[in-house]
Design an enzyme around this catalytic site. Structure first.
Site, PDB file in Angstrom:
ATOM      1  N   CYS A  53       0.813  -1.214   0.000  1.00  0.00           N
ATOM      2  CA  CYS A  53       0.000   0.000   0.000  1.00  0.00           C
ATOM      3  C   CYS A  53       0.847   1.265   0.000  1.00  0.00           C
ATOM      4  O   CYS A  53       0.696   2.128  -0.855  1.00  0.00           O
ATOM      5  CB  CYS A  53      -0.945  -0.003   1.204  1.00  0.00           C
ATOM      6  N   CYS A  58      -1.609   1.914  -2.839  1.00  0.00           N
ATOM      7  CA  CYS A  58      -2.576   2.987  -2.573  1.00  0.00           C
ATOM      8  C   CYS A  58      -1.955   4.383  -2.529  1.00  0.00           C
ATOM      9  O   CYS A  58      -2.498   5.326  -3.115  1.00  0.00           O
ATOM     10  CB  CYS A  58      -3.289   2.737  -1.245  1.00  0.00           C
ATOM     11  N   LYS A  61      -0.263   5.605  -5.857  1.00  0.00           N
ATOM     12  CA  LYS A  61      -1.378   5.674  -6.816  1.00  0.00           C
ATOM     13  C   LYS A  61      -2.228   6.920  -6.575  1.00  0.00           C
ATOM     14  O   LYS A  61      -2.582   7.652  -7.502  1.00  0.00           O
ATOM     15  CB  LYS A  61      -2.207   4.395  -6.687  1.00  0.00           C
ATOM     16  N   TYR A 195      -8.985  -2.683 -11.411  1.00  0.00           N
ATOM     17  CA  TYR A 195      -8.850  -1.301 -10.945  1.00  0.00           C
ATOM     18  C   TYR A 195      -7.430  -0.770 -11.087  1.00  0.00           C
ATOM     19  O   TYR A 195      -7.219   0.405 -11.403  1.00  0.00           O
ATOM     20  CB  TYR A 195      -9.368  -1.150  -9.512  1.00  0.00           C
ATOM     21  N   GLU A 199      -6.962   2.569 -13.244  1.00  0.00           N
ATOM     22  CA  GLU A 199      -6.416   3.728 -12.524  1.00  0.00           C
ATOM     23  C   GLU A 199      -5.122   4.195 -13.167  1.00  0.00           C
ATOM     24  O   GLU A 199      -4.918   5.399 -13.402  1.00  0.00           O
ATOM     25  CB  GLU A 199      -6.170   3.351 -11.060  1.00  0.00           C
ATOM     26  N   HIS A 473     -26.017  21.676   0.806  1.00  0.00           N
ATOM     27  CA  HIS A 473     -26.299  22.233  -0.517  1.00  0.00           C
ATOM     28  C   HIS A 473     -25.312  23.341  -0.874  1.00  0.00           C
ATOM     29  O   HIS A 473     -24.957  24.144  -0.009  1.00  0.00           O
ATOM     30  CB  HIS A 473     -27.722  22.792  -0.527  1.00  0.00           C
ATOM     31  N   GLU A 478     -25.536  15.338  -1.624  1.00  0.00           N
ATOM     32  CA  GLU A 478     -26.887  15.550  -1.078  1.00  0.00           C
ATOM     33  C   GLU A 478     -27.955  14.808  -1.867  1.00  0.00           C
ATOM     34  O   GLU A 478     -29.053  14.556  -1.367  1.00  0.00           O
ATOM     35  CB  GLU A 478     -27.213  17.038  -1.038  1.00  0.00           C
TER      36      GLU A 478
END
Length: 502
Positions: A53, A58, A61, A195, A199, A473, A478
């Site tokens: 990772c 991770c 990346k 992925y 990616e 908002h 939302e």
């Protein structure tokens, strides 16, 4: 604690899971040792303490994904009134240097953390002699040593796969090499549809490198296929990344000019067979192999300890307590069978295991409802069931799918993005009072959006809990609180405007 053994707890693997478990064990008073050793790739890449990772997964990346998003923002700035006077340019070596500097600082922090926690760290490859004994060769030594431990954790993660049936496959690099390349990758072929492949293709293309993605079967296998389609559609139609579908490499050869010539063969996903004839070819500067990963369990001499595992994929079967078939030998992370291959879940599993072993806890790891994000150019985040999984498990009569699309306000005035809005859907179980069993979003910053909802889903949130929540908002997030349109209704989704304003 133990006088019969050298250590109470031995951890094989110094990745995120192993380190979290080791430090938790030591904090509870257990005498603990961690083994970590990185075998160099066939191209000579290696790295420090911390596992996949932080070193080749991770973290680098996400840094490169973030760099790509900045490049996209540069293109968008004039739409928001900014006068961009400096010509856009990108320097691979600068990004790699700064990325590696960050990683090295994390490596150093891990070593300091183990020392502070009073965990013994041994930079060596450990293998089993018997169920309680490990052997290893210390750094800069030819002498093999052994030690014993009452409890042993296997947390070795995985490494990228190569397809040995493809002549010249060793000329390709993997994600283990990509983030430390000492020269720009240039024109790149990315082989794979998972992925890691998508990616990587996303940020490489945005950096300005001619990028082609070669997919054998379907993209993002195991994920919701409608959402996977949104990701690929964005990459193909908006970003103009080239895709070769149902194609595999036939061979890879190096030309006299130092390019990599890749021949193409057709793949039939129904019969799962590869054609015998070449259907095309091209030359690339780099071929990135991203066809999957495999645990390296076969190298641990597990039979000597009596631990059962699948020799084909390296997976080790565990029970709900993360135990192997040998009760005092445990496994967490990517080497364990039928658990998510995600760093946070492995970290949590390792932490909880140590607390059960040494701190009197009884809390088991819950591998259900773990959120994750695919950091493609259009980020895709999910928690819970895919639509396909929900239909198969609960039946169409018990499933309702609410959905919505919208343009994030970070992009709403950019005309070119108008055909590629954010898309989100909520899957509910009608037989359980509309309990939310799947939440999906493909949008800018979807990872940051989904993290908060993960708590609600883990607590068993119902659709009405979302309906009674007042949204922030104006945000994309939302819209999860105002969903009324179902797929079953056939009602078209609104285009443009502000879906949550009225």
């Amino acid at each position: 604690m133990s006088e019969e053994y050298d250590y109470d707890y031995a951890v094989i693997g110094g990745g995120s899971a192993g380190l979290s478990s080791a430090k938790a064990a030591a904090a509870a008073g257990a005498k603990t040792v961690v083994f970590d050793y990185v075998e160099k790739t066939i191209h000579g890449s290696s790295w420090g303490l911390g596992g996949t990772c932080v070193n080749v997964g991770c973290i680098p990346k996400k840094i490169m994904h973030s760099a790509a998003l900045m490049g996209e923002m540069y293109d968008d700035m004039e739409h928001f009134g900014w006068k961009v006077g400096k010509e856009k340019g990108f320097d691979w070596n600068t990004l790699v240097e700064h990325t590696q500097d960050h990683i090295k600082s994390v490596n150093f922090g891990y070593k300091i953390g183990l020392r502070s926690a009073k965990v013994q760290y041994i930079n060596a490859f450990a293998t089993f002699v018997d169920a309680h004994t490990l052997q290893y060769t210390p750094p800069r030594s030819s002498e093999t040593k052994t030690l014993t431990a009452k409890n042993i954790l296997i947390a070795i993660g995985g490494r990228p796969l190569y397809d040995a049936s493809i002549p010249g496959n060793e000329l390709a690099i993997t994600s283990d090499d990509l983030f430390s390349l000492d020269q720009a990758p240039g024109k790149t072929l990315v082989v794979g549809g998972g992925y890691i492949a998508l990616e990587s293709a996303g940020f490489l293309h945005t950096f300005g490198y001619d990028t082609t993605v070669m997919i054998r079967s379907i993209p993002l296998r195991g994920f919701d296929q409608q959402m996977a389609g949104k990701v690929v559609e964005y990459m193909k139609d908006f970003m103009k990344i080239k895709f070769l579908e149902h194609i595999v490499p036939g061979s890879i050869t190096k030309t006299d000019e130092g390019k990599l010539r890749v021949s193409y063969r057709k793949y039939d996903p129904e019969t799962r067979t590869v054609g015998t004839e070449e259907v095309g070819s091209d030359e690339f500067d780099t071929v990135l192999n991203a066809i999957g990963r495999q645990a390296t369990s076969v190298k641990l001499n597990l039979p000597a300890a009596g631990v059962e595992f699948n020799e084909r994929n390296g997976k080790i079967e565990i029970n709900e307590k993360d135990q192997t078939n040998v009760p005092h030998i445990y496994c967490v992370g990517d080497a364990a069978k039928d658990v998510p291959e995600l760093t946070p879940s492995a970290v949590q599993a390792g932490l909880l295991l140590a607390k059960r072993l040494f701190a009197g806890s009884e809390t088991l790891m819950n591998y259900k409802n773990i959120a994750t994000t695919v950091f493609t150019p259009l980020e895709y985040s999910v928690i819970g069931y895919s639509e396909e999984e929900a239909l198969a498990k609960f039946g169409a009569e018990n499933i309702e799918v609410y959905h919505m699309q919208a343009s994030p306000y970070e992009q709403v005035i950019i005309e070119e993005r108008g055909e590629f809005p954010a898309y989100m859907k909520m899957i509910v179980d009608l037989s359980d009072d509309e309990r939310v069993i799947g939440l999906h979003i493909a949008a800018l910053n979807s990872g940051e959006i989904m993290q908060g909802y993960a708590v609600a889903i883990a607590m068993g949130a119902k659709k009405r809990d979302f309906d009674l929540t007042v949204g922030i908002h104006p945000t994309t997030s939302e819209l999860f609180t105002t969903m009324t349109i179902t797929k079953r209704s056939g009602q078209p989704l609104p285009k443009g405007g502000c879906p949550s304003c009225a």
